[in-house]
Design an enzyme around this catalytic site. Structure first.
Site, PDB file in Angstrom:
ATOM      1  CD  GLU A 121      15.654  80.047  32.555  1.00 55.52           C
ATOM      2  OE1 GLU A 121      16.318  79.792  33.565  1.00 55.52           O
ATOM      3  OE2 GLU A 121      14.491  80.482  32.592  1.00 55.52           O
ATOM      4  CB  CYS A 138      10.556  82.203  33.871  1.00 56.85           C
ATOM      5  SG  CYS A 138       9.005  82.958  34.417  1.00 56.85           S
ATOM      6  CD  GLU A 196       5.379  78.376  39.841  1.00 54.25           C
ATOM      7  OE1 GLU A 196       5.697  78.103  38.671  1.00 54.25           O
ATOM      8  OE2 GLU A 196       4.370  77.899  40.389  1.00 54.25           O
TER       9      GLU A 196
HETATM   10  P1  NAD Z   1      18.312  81.989  41.938  1.00 56.95           P
HETATM   11  O1  NAD Z   1      17.822  80.607  42.098  1.00 56.95           O
HETATM   12  O2  NAD Z   1      19.763  82.235  41.797  1.00 56.95           O
HETATM   13  O3  NAD Z   1      17.851  82.904  43.176  1.00 56.95           O
HETATM   14  C1  NAD Z   1      16.496  83.048  43.514  1.00 56.95           C
HETATM   15  C2  NAD Z   1      16.400  83.412  44.979  1.00 56.95           C
HETATM   16  O4  NAD Z   1      16.879  82.332  45.750  1.00 56.95           O
HETATM   17  C3  NAD Z   1      17.201  84.634  45.400  1.00 56.95           C
HETATM   18  O5  NAD Z   1      16.475  85.391  46.331  1.00 56.95           O
HETATM   19  C4  NAD Z   1      18.420  84.016  46.074  1.00 56.95           C
HETATM   20  O6  NAD Z   1      19.002  84.864  47.030  1.00 56.95           O
HETATM   21  C5  NAD Z   1      17.797  82.804  46.730  1.00 56.95           C
HETATM   22  N1  NAD Z   1      18.726  81.723  47.044  1.00 56.95           N
HETATM   23  C6  NAD Z   1      19.860  81.360  46.388  1.00 56.95           C
HETATM   24  N2  NAD Z   1      20.427  80.300  46.987  1.00 56.95           N
HETATM   25  C7  NAD Z   1      19.641  79.963  48.036  1.00 56.95           C
HETATM   26  C8  NAD Z   1      19.689  78.938  49.021  1.00 56.95           C
HETATM   27  N3  NAD Z   1      20.679  78.039  49.040  1.00 56.95           N
HETATM   28  N4  NAD Z   1      18.711  78.875  49.937  1.00 56.95           N
HETATM   29  C9  NAD Z   1      17.694  79.762  49.926  1.00 56.95           C
HETATM   30  N5  NAD Z   1      17.600  80.777  49.013  1.00 56.95           N
HETATM   31  C10 NAD Z   1      18.555  80.868  48.075  1.00 56.95           C
HETATM   32  O7  NAD Z   1      17.493  82.575  40.705  1.00 56.95           O
HETATM   33  P2  NAD Z   1      17.646  83.992  40.014  1.00 56.95           P
HETATM   34  O8  NAD Z   1      18.897  83.994  39.205  1.00 56.95           O
HETATM   35  O9  NAD Z   1      17.427  85.053  41.021  1.00 56.95           O
HETATM   36  O10 NAD Z   1      16.379  84.003  39.051  1.00 56.95           O
HETATM   37  C11 NAD Z   1      16.397  83.561  37.746  1.00 56.95           C
HETATM   38  C12 NAD Z   1      15.704  82.244  37.618  1.00 56.95           C
HETATM   39  O11 NAD Z   1      14.363  82.362  38.101  1.00 56.95           O
HETATM   40  C13 NAD Z   1      15.575  81.777  36.183  1.00 56.95           C
HETATM   41  O12 NAD Z   1      15.819  80.406  36.097  1.00 56.95           O
HETATM   42  C14 NAD Z   1      14.106  82.075  35.861  1.00 56.95           C
HETATM   43  O13 NAD Z   1      13.566  81.317  34.814  1.00 56.95           O
HETATM   44  C15 NAD Z   1      13.452  81.776  37.156  1.00 56.95           C
HETATM   45  N6  NAD Z   1      12.136  82.405  37.224  1.00 56.95           N
HETATM   46  C16 NAD Z   1      11.025  81.594  37.202  1.00 56.95           C
HETATM   47  C17 NAD Z   1       9.755  82.154  37.227  1.00 56.95           C
HETATM   48  C18 NAD Z   1       8.520  81.291  37.211  1.00 56.95           C
HETATM   49  O14 NAD Z   1       7.447  81.788  37.568  1.00 56.95           O
HETATM   50  N7  NAD Z   1       8.598  80.040  36.815  1.00 56.95           N
HETATM   51  C19 NAD Z   1       9.624  83.542  37.280  1.00 56.95           C
HETATM   52  C20 NAD Z   1      10.775  84.326  37.295  1.00 56.95           C
HETATM   53  C21 NAD Z   1      12.031  83.743  37.286  1.00 56.95           C
END
Ligand code: NAD
Length: 483
Positions: free
Chosen positions: A383, A287, A254
């Protein structure tokens, strides 16, 4: 077990593995968006932590996956009861850790967390296997629990999103390893602690804290993991997708959004403008937000006047205050990222219609509206995840649809019109997983949830998530009459 006092609430700061709190020699700190005060030092998991958590989840799966559906549902309801009992503590800790409005947490989002578990407890007890007769056989589709599932969540709505993803994984009979985001890890620790009281067998529910590129990457690379479900950015999804592919593991993602917010001439303009101003809610760290305002050209000026009126009324402040509408951004790095988009837009000739600056001595960012020089502008196509909207106009419905579908994203869309026929026609033409007409965010939890394009892979919600977390089996029994 290490704990930290956070605003008067005692929060565990270690991992929960196999029903025990486990420490790590290295720690990372989490700070509050209010005043950037230090809140806690959290265990920073590494490869060994990830391996230990998967070991525990393999054992936990044997027990939890063998629970009857009724027993599983009882445990999930008990967890929901505990969440409700600790509503105020969870709300306060999340507010301090992430900056979420306290009243929203207290009144809505913690309750939604409990509802996520109740919804899935009810779905598994009400579920009947699909059975039909064909080809002289009785055919039946059964769901088998798939195995240990890794659940990786982002920082922006940590408690609600974590429960939303954990509930179907557990309801399906999978053990889980939850890796919350390092910017807001505390509500996940409270949730993990509640699972100890809810009646899960050891190892059914595991929490691993740490940095995504370290322990997150190690978790998703472990071949014993049978499901990966991720919410976060498309960039991270690409890394996780590669790990999932290497082990041939089903994976849902997501991801981000760039939702179009379409305003037609026949819309209730004031209602639309009011809702448009509320896309600044949660400082735009949503999001699903409709960040691209697309307005029928002839009503643009009236819409804009009303939009300013509603946006002017928004109060920036401390998220603990009842009067605050807009809280600070979650992290200084994120504030700088948001401002970087605005600065590049300014330099590229986009017009800053309102806002456009960080607020001094805080992590707040002014609610900002930009009129882009073109549809190719970065602020239209990428975004931002902050309180920054763009405003464009269209001449007719075809142009509205073309603009709505002109980014790589496809998570959500909003359509504002008083015409039912238009709502259905435009709703069908817009490429998005979720389309709201004259409303926003309200959703039945059994409906599919997810995005098109780079907004995601797969669908959550209702039976869609239960199917993902299960191995579906078709049982075919030759009909007696054909013997
Ligand atoms: P991110 O991708 O930086 O991190 C998300 C998670 O992934 C964190 O727990 C992080 O520690 C982990 N992570 C990072 N690198 C990783 C790797 N290499 N392997 C495994 N895990 C890893 O995202 P963010 O900045 O925390 O969140 C913001 C983003 O999330 C925005 O793009 C937002 O739109 C999206 N979002 C989407 C939804 C949805 O339902 N579509 C809901 C909320 C947020």
């Amino acid at each position: 077990m290490a704990r930290q006092d956070v605003g008067g609430v005692s929060v565990p700061t270690d991992h929960l593995i196999g029903g025990e709190w486990v420490s790590s020699p290295r720690r990372f700190e989490t700070r509050s968006p209010m005043g950037w005060e230090h809140l806690a030092d959290i265990a920073r998991g590494d490869e060994a932590t990830a391996a230990a958590a998967v070991d525990a989840a393999v054992v936990g799966f044997q027990a939890w996956g063998a629970f009857s559906v009724e027993h599983r549902a009882d445990v999930l309801h008990r967890l929901a009861d505990l969440i409700e009992a600790y509503n105020d503590e969870i709300a306060l800790v999340e507010t301090l850790d992430m900056g979420f409005l306290y009243e929203s947490m207290k009144q809505r989002l913690v309750a939604r967390g409990a509802l996520n578990f109740r919804t899935y407890a009810d779905l598994i007890t009400e579920h009947e296997n699909h059975t039909w007769d064909a080809k002289s056989m009785r055919n039946q589709v059964q769901r088998m629990p798939a195995g240990p599932a890794v659940v990786i969540t982002p920082w922006n709505a940590p408690f609600m999103l974590s429960t939303w993803k954990l509930a179907p994984a557990l309801a399906a009979g999978n053990s889980v390893i939850h890796k919350p985001a390092e910017w807001s890890p505390l509500s996940a620790a409270l949730l993990a602690e509640l699972t100890l009281e809810a009646g899960f067998p050891p190892g059914a529910y595991n929490l691993v804290q740490g940095i995504g590129e370290e322990v997150g990457a190690a978790l998703v690379a472990d071949p014993r993991v049978r499901r990966i479900t991720f919410t976060g950015s498309p960039e991270t999804a690409r890394h996780i997708g590669r790990a999932a592919a290497a082990n041939i593991v089903p994976f849902t993602a997501e991801l981000g959004g760039k939702g179009p917010f379409l305003v037609f001439a026949d819309a209730d303009l004031d209602a639309a403008a009011h809702r448009a101003a509320w896309q600044f809610d949660d400082s735009g760290q949503v999001c699903l937000a409709g960040t691209r305002l697309l307005v029928y050209a002839e009503v643009r000026d009236e819409f804009l006047e009303r939009f300013h009126h509603h946006a002017d009324a928004l109060v920036l402040g401390d998220p603990r205050d009842l009067t605050t509408d807009i809280a600070p951004l979650a992290h200084p790095d994120h504030r700088d990222r948001v401002h970087g988009f605005v600065e590049r837009a300014r330099a590229a000739g986009d017009v800053i219609v309102r806002g456009g600056q960080p607020v001094k001595n805080s992590l707040h960012y002014e609610p900002t509206l930009i009129q882009p020089a073109s549809n190719d502008s970065e602020v239209v196509q990428r975004e931002i995840f902050g309180p920054v909207l763009t405003l464009q106009t269209f001449a007719d419905e075809d142009e509205a649809i073309a603009l709505a579908n002109s980014t790589d994203y496809g998570l959500s869309a909003q359509i504002w019109t008083s015409s039912q026929i238009r709502a259905e026609r435009v709703g069908a033409a817009v490429r998005a997983g979720l389309v709201w007409v004259n409303t926003f965010l309200v959703r039945d939890l059994t409906a599919p949830f997810g995005g098109c394009g780079i907004s995601g892979i797969g669908r959550e919600g209702g039976d869609y998530a239960l199917d993902f977390h299960s191995d579906l089996k078709t049982l075919m029994i030759l009909d007696d009459s054909t013997k």
